[in-house]
Design an enzyme around this catalytic site. Structure first.
Site, PDB file in Angstrom:
ATOM      1  CG  MET A   1     -14.991 117.673  42.244  1.00  0.00           C
ATOM      2  SD  MET A   1     -15.010 116.103  42.536  1.00  0.00           S
ATOM      3  CE  MET A   1     -15.687 116.090  44.337  1.00  0.00           C
TER       4      MET A   1
ATOM      5  CB  ALA B   1     -21.899 122.126  44.140  1.00  0.00           C
ATOM      6  CG  LEU B   2     -18.488 126.766  41.493  1.00  0.00           C
ATOM      7  CD1 LEU B   2     -18.117 127.738  40.448  1.00  0.00           C
ATOM      8  CD2 LEU B   2     -17.135 126.098  41.937  1.00  0.00           C
TER       9      LEU B   2
ATOM     10  N   GLY C   1     -15.929 128.890  49.794  1.00  0.00           N
ATOM     11  CA  GLY C   1     -14.714 128.161  49.834  1.00  0.00           C
ATOM     12  C   GLY C   1     -13.991 128.109  48.621  1.00  0.00           C
ATOM     13  CG  HIS C   2     -15.517 125.858  45.188  1.00  0.00           C
ATOM     14  ND1 HIS C   2     -16.792 125.599  45.641  1.00  0.00           N
ATOM     15  CD2 HIS C   2     -14.610 124.777  45.234  1.00  0.00           C
ATOM     16  CE1 HIS C   2     -16.844 124.223  45.656  1.00  0.00           C
ATOM     17  NE2 HIS C   2     -15.640 123.820  45.513  1.00  0.00           N
TER      18      HIS C   2
ATOM     19  N   GLY D   1      -7.604 123.929  48.255  1.00  0.00           N
ATOM     20  CA  GLY D   1      -8.038 124.115  49.940  1.00  0.00           C
ATOM     21  C   GLY D   1      -7.430 123.396  50.810  1.00  0.00           C
TER      22      GLY D   1
ATOM     23  CB  SER E   1     -20.107 120.962  47.114  1.00  0.00           C
ATOM     24  OG  SER E   1     -19.050 121.727  46.734  1.00  0.00           O
TER      25      SER E   1
HETATM   26  P1  AMP Z   1     -14.234 120.476  45.667  1.00  0.00           P
HETATM   27  O1  AMP Z   1     -15.158 121.154  44.600  1.00  0.00           O
HETATM   28  O2  AMP Z   1     -15.020 120.187  46.897  1.00  0.00           O
HETATM   29  O3  AMP Z   1     -13.490 119.128  44.939  1.00  0.00           O
HETATM   30  O4  AMP Z   1     -13.247 121.641  45.861  1.00  0.00           O
HETATM   31  C1  AMP Z   1     -12.330 122.190  44.947  1.00  0.00           C
HETATM   32  C2  AMP Z   1     -11.431 122.846  45.725  1.00  0.00           C
HETATM   33  O5  AMP Z   1     -12.158 123.679  46.705  1.00  0.00           O
HETATM   34  C3  AMP Z   1     -10.430 121.879  46.642  1.00  0.00           C
HETATM   35  O6  AMP Z   1      -9.067 122.300  46.474  1.00  0.00           O
HETATM   36  C4  AMP Z   1     -11.085 122.077  47.936  1.00  0.00           C
HETATM   37  O7  AMP Z   1     -10.145 122.069  49.170  1.00  0.00           O
HETATM   38  C5  AMP Z   1     -11.563 123.453  47.978  1.00  0.00           C
HETATM   39  N1  AMP Z   1     -12.279 123.865  49.003  1.00  0.00           N
HETATM   40  C6  AMP Z   1     -13.503 123.151  49.305  1.00  0.00           C
HETATM   41  N2  AMP Z   1     -14.232 123.719  50.424  1.00  0.00           N
HETATM   42  C7  AMP Z   1     -13.295 124.780  50.617  1.00  0.00           C
HETATM   43  C8  AMP Z   1     -13.358 125.560  52.102  1.00  0.00           C
HETATM   44  N3  AMP Z   1     -14.410 125.431  52.761  1.00  0.00           N
HETATM   45  N4  AMP Z   1     -12.609 126.529  52.174  1.00  0.00           N
HETATM   46  C9  AMP Z   1     -11.338 126.497  51.301  1.00  0.00           C
HETATM   47  N5  AMP Z   1     -11.004 125.629  50.263  1.00  0.00           N
HETATM   48  C10 AMP Z   1     -12.024 124.807  49.990  1.00  0.00           C
END
Ligand code: AMP
Length: 282
Positions: free
Chosen positions: A30, A32-33, A36-37, A147, A186
């Site tokens: 989503m 705000a990279l 983790g991303h 993640g 994010s």
């Molecule tokens: P999001 O943009 O928050 O929806 O996350 C996109 C993907 O990145 C999802 O599969 C999350 O589980 C993964 N993700 C977010 N934060 C982390 C993190 N700290 N470590 C590993 N994966 C992450």
């Protein structure tokens, strides 16, 4: 890096790549990279010929309008990061392109969606399931990366592809953390320095619980003592802390040799944060 915004265009592109025999990895986000991303993108880059990252702040998975409004949107900075990471294609569709009309389908993941996040975010996993299905159908990836920070989401997506026989391998990537132990998110961007300090206690609590379990204190006592620890942290409002079987996410199915998930959600400065720890039996 190529930027594609139209669903029709990404589909033409991936079909062409597939014709050339190239494998495709998808990293849905989503935006705000952060690091983790990046861990997801790195693994995809290693395992596939082409890596596609999607950025779409999916409104149907937010059950709180304020949370959606506050969600950070940083497309220009994100593009630069993806470029630097070596991602091949950014798929960043608009809302009307993804939802020309409101989805009529309702996904039900049974018990898996009734616990943990599902209990506190009604409709969330229906929204997640629909957007993930759309992305898988538009990008046709060989592998898709999720993640383990969102462990329940990972299990839900595996359930989704299994139910619909989607020929994409779903791969879980370990949680990336700040030096304080706080899971990178994010949403952390909305925290003050003080808030970040307070939030680091979320992981401290998980570690305490892990030690208590390894010390054979038992599940009940571990939950009680960890709860006490969290209660003492000023500025941290825990929504749930649970210990569940990591396959079913149910607490009643735990036995001596069960793999466990220690799972927590809470608020710091009105920002909702989640974290979890996977514990394998020894
Ligand atoms: P999001 O943009 O928050 O929806 O996350 C996109 C993907 O990145 C999802 O599969 C999350 O589980 C993964 N993700 C977010 N934060 C982390 C993190 N700290 N470590 C590993 N994966 C992450």
């Amino acid at each position: 890096m190529q930027l594609i915004q139209s669903p029709d265009e990404i589909l033409v592109k991936v079909k062409d790549l597939k014709k050339k025999g190239l494998s495709i990895g998808l990293v849905p986000t989503m935006g705000a990279l952060h690091h983790g991303h990046k861990a997801l993108a790195d693994q995809s880059l290693e395992e596939n010929d082409i890596t596609i990252t999607s950025i779409f702040v999916n409104p149907t998975q937010f059950n709180n309008a304020e949370d959606l409004a506050r969600y950070p949107k940083t497309l220009e900075a994100d593009k630069q990061k993806l470029e630097a990471w070596g991602v091949d294609i950014l798929f960043a569709p608009g809302e009307n392109e993804i939802y020309p009309r409101k989805p009529t389908i309702k996904l039900n993941f049974g018990k898996l969606e009734e616990v943990l996040e599902g209990k506190f975010r009604p409709g969330h996993f229906n929204g997640v399931g629909i957007i993930v299905m759309k992305l898988l159908n538009l990008v046709l990836p060989d592998r898709a990366y999720f993640g383990l920070k969102d462990f329940q989401q990972f299990l839900i997506v595996k359930e989704l592809v299994s139910n619909f026989s989607v020929p994409t391998e779903i791969i879980g990537v370990p949680t990336q953390r700040h030096a304080s132990g706080l899971a990178i998110s994010s949403r952390n961007q909305n925290l003050s320095d003080k808030g970040l300090e307070i939030a680091a206690n979320i992981y401290q609590g998980l570690n305490l619980a892990r030690e208590l379990i390894l010390d054979k204190k038992g599940i009940k006592e571990t939950i009680r003592l960890t709860g006490q620890f969290y209660d003492k942290v000023d500025g941290l409002e825990i929504e749930y802390f649970e210990i569940v079987h990591s396959d079913t996410l149910l607490s009643e199915q735990i036995s001596e040799d069960s793999p466990l998930l220690l799972s927590v959600a809470g608020y710091v400065e009105n920002i909702r944060l989640i974290d979890n720890l996977y514990l394998q039996p020894d």
